[in-house]
Design a protein around this motif. Structure first.
Motif, mmCIF file in Angstrom:
data_model
loop_
_atom_site.group_PDB
_atom_site.id
_atom_site.type_symbol
_atom_site.label_atom_id
_atom_site.label_comp_id
_atom_site.label_asym_id
_atom_site.label_seq_id
_atom_site.Cartn_x
_atom_site.Cartn_y
_atom_site.Cartn_z
ATOM 1 N N LYS A 100 0.817 -1.215 0.000
ATOM 2 C CA LYS A 100 0.000 0.000 0.000
ATOM 3 C C LYS A 100 0.848 1.261 0.000
ATOM 4 C CE LYS A 100 -3.803 -2.024 2.506
ATOM 5 N NZ LYS A 100 -4.333 -2.173 3.864
ATOM 6 N N ILE A 125 -8.768 -1.945 -2.859
ATOM 7 C CA ILE A 125 -7.393 -1.775 -2.382
ATOM 8 C C ILE A 125 -7.042 -0.299 -2.340
ATOM 9 C CG2 ILE A 125 -4.965 -2.254 -2.854
ATOM 10 C CD1 ILE A 125 -5.751 -4.823 -4.164
ATOM 11 N N LYS A 128 -8.306 1.729 0.556
ATOM 12 C CA LYS A 128 -7.701 1.504 1.870
ATOM 13 C C LYS A 128 -6.274 2.014 1.968
ATOM 14 C CE LYS A 128 -10.251 -2.755 2.509
ATOM 15 N NZ LYS A 128 -10.054 -4.184 2.346
ATOM 16 N N LEU A 129 -5.833 2.784 1.008
ATOM 17 C CA LEU A 129 -4.461 3.278 1.062
ATOM 18 C C LEU A 129 -4.317 4.288 2.193
ATOM 19 C CD1 LEU A 129 -3.505 3.730 -2.685
ATOM 20 C CD2 LEU A 129 -3.031 1.827 -1.169
ATOM 21 N N ARG A 188 -7.434 7.013 6.073
ATOM 22 C CA ARG A 188 -7.546 6.618 4.667
ATOM 23 C C ARG A 188 -7.149 7.784 3.767
ATOM 24 N NH1 ARG A 188 -11.415 2.173 4.089
ATOM 25 N NH2 ARG A 188 -10.627 0.758 5.682
#
Lengths: 387, 266
Positions: A100, A125, A128-129, A188
């Motif tokens: 990430k 994905i 959710k970084l 986030r």
């Protein structure tokens, strides 16, 4: 204490010039063409891509992995055109973080992203970084942590001490011309950053459902589709220099999650002698061929602890450029070992490539441990207590 | 080339021997510096070189070559050097179907193929052409490296066959040399790699083996270099002479020394 000549982004060009003058070899620094790009593209334009910098040693174009401490250990960053292989830790808790960080760094630097996964939808994905930290709030994090630390306050960031001296820049939005940013894992990434970024997703269950008429090849269908997808994006978006009309060159960051796991249709993690034993290695070879001829960098996480055949692990390591292994202490006897009580695991730099060179910058430090704090993932020299 | 290594091997570009198979081998370390050495050595010796570069791109070898005093681009333009770039060709074959047989054709095939097209490529590249112009000294085939072929699905026997054919043509018929790098997998229990390594060790005249130190990483010594001469050409010299040195690679040179009897203190 701070070597002023070499830290910070503003001075990087002068630092490199000093190096060139001292070695009396101006040509090898002077943009001899970062090896990664298609050799015919104009070299002078490459240096001005956001989020990249030339390596001090040989002018190789580097991108940040998203973790400045890891950049230090890899000799400044990840070279464009190479593969970074992360050997996953046993329960796959910490390797997704590195994944990430790499992608978040791409968004903040304005690079294009290609996210491939067999398990999770790339759109999820990206949601959710971690959020990037702007300079002032990072300094606050530093101070908080230092105060709460009962031991010597300067343990933190022993390797990345240069980055502690951040330039006192504006408190506005994160400046994307910097190399290497810090992220807050507890928050986030802002939605608008994702929306303004250019990203391509490859979610295996979606792609494999359509009928494909590719001729039989010893690659598993999942890998075959992924390679074609990557090649298509590189060609269409012009990362291989095939479209010289494009005004601004950019880097493509490719992230492939859990490569080699059974979800990709590969049984290399299930049995010792599998039929598709060459599928993964062929995939890596062709992927590296694609990377070498384009402006891209790739991170792959692989559950190597599941691969039964040790020979395959050795071959995979040989076929990758940079290999970093994560070993977490969860469930192992090291968890209760007092030597390791401050850390969550060990980080092993297994391989660093020698690119355009006979030697590489190898760090003297071999015992590296990582720790996942509430907001940050840090890498430190292992402190051996009691000695 | 590294003059220090030339001294150890007792050769010079002018007096390079012919008709030999040299095996380069590395264990627990990176032996590619040996490939760079021999590439620049034979180019300086005015030999015609066919370089099968499967591991890195051409510009990588070119940049290191410049540090060692040769320009691969110039050699290629002059016709002295023929390079097969594995990474670039792999992408070409895989995504753009080719009509004529390609040296790396086995990449497209499902079953492990043989290396006939690759051998044909080598043969065409090194065939001595007598057209009256400045003749090159002798043909040389340099492969970096053979272990990659195993990873790409070619069986060890097929690779051994390929080397055998190349030896028969390049070494025997044309009095040239063959140099190849193979990785020793050590305790990784890679049977195919062991078969290949053992098979080649028996056929080679000269083996250079770069090993990582048993005690682990050391800043001053990068590894140990073992040189083994087999099948000496003169019957009077003793068979199977071997030497061991410790080496440290620097930016443009290599520093070799006799192994010390004391363990290094870190």
């Amino acid at each position: 204490m701070a070597a002023a000549g070499t830290c910070g982004t503003g001075t990087r060009s002068t630092g490199s010039m000093v190096a060139a003058a001292s070695t009396n070899n101006v040509t090898s620094f002077q943009r001899r063409g970062p090896r990664a790009s298609g050799a015919d593209s104009g070299c002078s334009r490459l240096v001005s891509i956001a989020g990249t910098r030339p390596s001090v040693r040989n002018g190789q174009l580097l991108v940040s992995t998203g973790l400045p401490a890891l950049d230090q250990l890899l000799g400044g960053g990840l070279a464009v055109g190479t593969v970074l292989l992360i050997e996953e830790d046993k329960y796959n808790i910490y390797s997704p973080l590195l994944f990430k960080y790499f992608l978040a760094e791409g968004i903040v630097s304005g690079h294009a992203l290609l996210v491939a996964s067999a398990k999770e939808d790339p759109a999820d994905i990206l949601q959710k970084l971690p959020a990037p930290l702007i300079d002032d709030s990072y300094k606050k994090e530093c101070d908080e942590d230092v105060c709460s630390h009962k031991m010597e306050p300067d343990i933190k960031m022993k390797i990345a001490w240069r980055y502690q001296l951040l330039p006192k820049m504006e408190a506005g939005p994160v400046s994307s011309s910097r190399f290497g940013h810090y992220y807050d894992i507890s928050k986030r990434i802002p939605q608008e950053l994702i929306e303004t970024s250019k990203w391509h997703g490859f979610f295996l269950p979606e792609k494999i459902s359509s009928a494909f008429n590719v001729e039989s090849c010893s690659l598993t269908p999942g890998y075959m589709k992924l390679l074609q997808f990557i090649q298509n994006i590189i060609y269409k978006e012009g990362f291989d220099g095939s479209n010289p009309q494009k005004k601004q060159k950019n880097i493509l960051r490719i992230g492939i999650q859990n490569l080699g796991s059974p979800l990709w249709g590969d049984d290399i993690c299930c049995t010792e002698n599998c039929d598709t034993s060459h599928s993964l290695t062929k995939f890596l070879y062709i992927l590296r061929g694609l990377l070498r001829t384009s402006l891209s960098a790739c991170i792959i996480t692989m559950p190597t602890h599941l691969i039964q055949n040790k020979a395959v692990i050795a071959r995979v390591t040989n076929l990758s450029d940079t290999v970093v292994g994560l070993e977490s202490f969860i469930g192992s006897e090291k968890e209760t070992n007092p030597l390791y009580k401050d850390y969550h695991g060990l980080i092993h730099i297994r391989q660093i490539p020698r690119l355009n060179n006979l030697i590489y910058d190898i760090s003297d430090v071999k015992d590296l441990a990582f720790k996942l704090k509430k907001k940050l993932f840090t890498i430190e020299c292992k402190q051996v207590h009691g000695l | 080339m590294f003059p220090e290594l030339n001294n150890l091997l007792n050769t010079t570009p002018e007096g390079a021997e012919q008709g030999k198979l040299t095996l380069l081998c590395d264990a627990k370390t990176d032996g590619s510096f040996l490939v760079h050495h021999f590439l620049s050595f034979y180019l300086k010796a005015n030999c015609k070189v066919c370089f099968v570069a499967l591991v890195q791109s051409f510009s990588h070898y070119n940049m290191v070559g410049q540090k060692l005093g040769v320009s691969l681009t110039t050699a290629r333009e002059r016709g002295q050097l023929v390079v097969l770039e594995g990474l670039k060709s792999a992408v070409d074959i895989f995504f753009r179907p080719q009509e004529e047989p390609h040296p790396l054709q086995f990449l497209r095939e499902a079953n492990a193929g043989d290396l006939q097209p690759l051998y044909a490529f080598v043969r065409d590249a090194l065939e001595p052409v007598d057209c009256g112009e400045a003749a090159w000294r002798c043909p040389v085939l340099l492969v970096d490296d053979l272990s990659v072929l195993l990873s790409l699905g070619v069986g060890p026997v097929a690779v051994l066959d390929f080397v055998h054919y190349c030896r028969a043509t390049v070494c025997r018929e044309w009095k040239g040399n063959v140099v190849a790098l193979v990785h020793d997998s050590g305790d990784a229990e890679d049977e195919e790699s062991d078969v290949l390594l053992n098979g080649l060790s028996h056929q080679s005249h000269l083996i250079l083996r770069a090993e990582g130190l048993a005690t682990g990483f050391c800043k001053d010594v990068h590894g140990q270099l073992r040189i083994l001469w087999r099948r000496p050409l003169q019957p009077t010299t003793p068979r199977d002479r071997s030497l061991t040195y410790q080496y440290k690679i620097q930016d443009k040179s290599i520093f070799c020394c006799e192994p010390s009897s004391e363990p290094y203190s870190l």
